[in-house]
Design an enzyme around this catalytic site. Structure first.
Site, PDB file in Angstrom:
ATOM      1  N   PRO A  72      85.639  28.031  46.967  1.00  0.00           N
ATOM      2  CA  PRO A  72      85.521  26.676  46.377  1.00  0.00           C
ATOM      3  C   PRO A  72      85.036  25.679  47.395  1.00  0.00           C
ATOM      4  CG  PRO A  72      87.197  27.769  45.245  1.00  0.00           C
ATOM      5  CD  PRO A  72      86.937  28.440  46.304  1.00  0.00           C
ATOM      6  N   ASN A 106      78.511  36.680  37.287  1.00  0.00           N
ATOM      7  CA  ASN A 106      78.348  35.798  36.116  1.00  0.00           C
ATOM      8  C   ASN A 106      79.432  34.822  35.431  1.00  0.00           C
ATOM      9  OD1 ASN A 106      75.967  37.207  35.999  1.00  0.00           O
ATOM     10  ND2 ASN A 106      76.721  38.722  34.553  1.00  0.00           N
ATOM     11  N   TYR A 156      77.664  42.517  29.897  1.00  0.00           N
ATOM     12  CA  TYR A 156      76.719  41.318  30.278  1.00  0.00           C
ATOM     13  C   TYR A 156      76.824  40.095  29.590  1.00  0.00           C
ATOM     14  CZ  TYR A 156      72.691  38.723  31.284  1.00  0.00           C
ATOM     15  OH  TYR A 156      71.515  37.668  31.647  1.00  0.00           O
ATOM     16  N   LYS A 160      78.510  36.622  31.022  1.00  0.00           N
ATOM     17  CA  LYS A 160      77.722  35.323  31.009  1.00  0.00           C
ATOM     18  C   LYS A 160      78.412  34.351  30.017  1.00  0.00           C
ATOM     19  CE  LYS A 160      74.370  34.473  32.240  1.00  0.00           C
ATOM     20  NZ  LYS A 160      73.696  33.763  33.476  1.00  0.00           N
TER      21      LYS A 160
END
Length: 346
Positions: A72, A106, A156, A160
């Site tokens: 971060p 993702n 996936y 996402k």
């Protein structure tokens, strides 16, 4: 496929001179997004693991950074050093990546990114590129709107969705001006060989006489990659209050049979290529046999609509890879899990 363009409801009058940071700027979507912002007069900085530090031929400045390894603090410094007023996350791992890689790129990265933006005193807008595969399966004939309950069954889609949810939480709880654009299947110049269109284009350019594919039964919402880039610019120009915390579908609003996609590419190439649908080849990695997005919200909030036709997208894709070429004898090629790329191409 294309709809009539409508004037965007611009909250900012212009992007001229505006610092824009594009994460994943060297990727398929990222390259076109950088180009679109550059065309709008923005000062673009692209960030990716494979970038070379310096100014590229297109005038964009590049920064090399492994985003999945960045914490971060590093992400916050990256935004602050660029003076970014707009931050676009076009990074991520696609179907070819493993489960751990997809989780890192993702989901986990996006969570750190949203948290980093919340710590910046002069926060940029955060535009995150999600995926239509976050919705999961839908019945044939369905137009999927943004209020569709997401229920992806693939790694996936799940990773996402987790990333998109991180952006929406940051908007609701931390005051981040975050927007999620859920993008359907992008096609057009530069489409990767891991996609069906990119794989077919590569094999047409190679002069193959036969394409051996997994059964072409699915329907996909296909949108030109340059229209996707225009949508990202439109999101950056839209009134911030209107798009903060919003999910916006970006697609063509039509479901195209993938067999039609392949047939159209062959017709545009001018080659007498034979298609063999081989049931032995794995059908697809996706859980969606049907995909059609409702893009009404994009019209209302962004003033955006797709402008390019499927024919135009595929024509430009073929031109970019050097197809069509003169007919020549070529061996049959299987596109599926046994192809030369070692992965299912859709």
């Amino acid at each position: 496929m294309a709809a009539s363009p409508v004037p965007p409801p611009r909250g900012d009058r212009t992007l001229a001179g505006t610092p824009v940071l594009v994460l994943g700027g060297s990727g398929y979507l990222g390259r076109h997004i950088c180009s679109a912002f550059g065309g709008a007069g923005a000062e673009v900085v692209r960030v990716s693991r494979g970038a070379a530090d310096g100014v590229d031929d297109d005038g964009c400045r590049s920064v090399r950074l492994d985003l999945t390894a960045a914490g971060p603090d590093e992400l916050a410094r990256l935004c602050a050093d660029a003076g970014a007023r707009v931050l676009v996350n076009a990074s991520g791992a696609v179907w070819g990546g493993g489960e751990r890689q997809m989780a890192e790129a993702n989901s986990e990265l996006v969570g750190r990114l949203a948290g980093a933006v919340a710590r910046i005193p002069d926060r940029p807008r955060l535009i995150h590129l999600g995926s239509a595969y976050e919705y999961g399966p839908a019945r044939p004939g369905t137009a999927i709107a943004e209020d569709w309950p997401p229920a992806p069954t693939t790694v996936y889609g799940r990773t996402k969705l987790s990333g998109s949810q991180a952006v929406l939480r940051a908007a609701a709880e931390l005051g981040v001006a975050g927007t999620v654009l859920r993008v359907s299947v992008a096609c057009g110049p530069g489409a990767p060989a891991s996609s069906l269109a990119g794989a077919v284009a590569a094999h047409l350019a190679a002069g193959r006489d036969e394409l051996r594919l997994a059964p072409l039964r699915d329907h996909r919402d296909l949108v030109d990659v340059r229209d996707v880039a225009d949508a990202v610019v439109a999101a950056a120009l839209a009134p911030v209050a209107a798009v903060t915390g919003a999910v916006v579908n970006i697609g063509s609003g039509q479901a195209v049979p993938v067999r039609r996609l392949v047939d159209l590419m062959i017709a545009l190439s001018g080659r007498p290529v034979r298609v063999v649908e081989d049931p032995v080849l794995r059908r697809t990695r996706s859980d969606a046999a049907w995909q059609r997005l409702d893009i009404g919200r994009a019209r209302r909030l962004l003033g955006w609509a797709p402008r390019r036709t499927l024919r135009e997208s595929l024509r430009d894709l073929l031109a970019a890879v050097g197809a069509p070429r003169p007919a020549a004898a070529g061996a049959a090629t299987a596109i599926g899990p046994r192809n030369s790329h070692g992965k299912d191409s859709r």
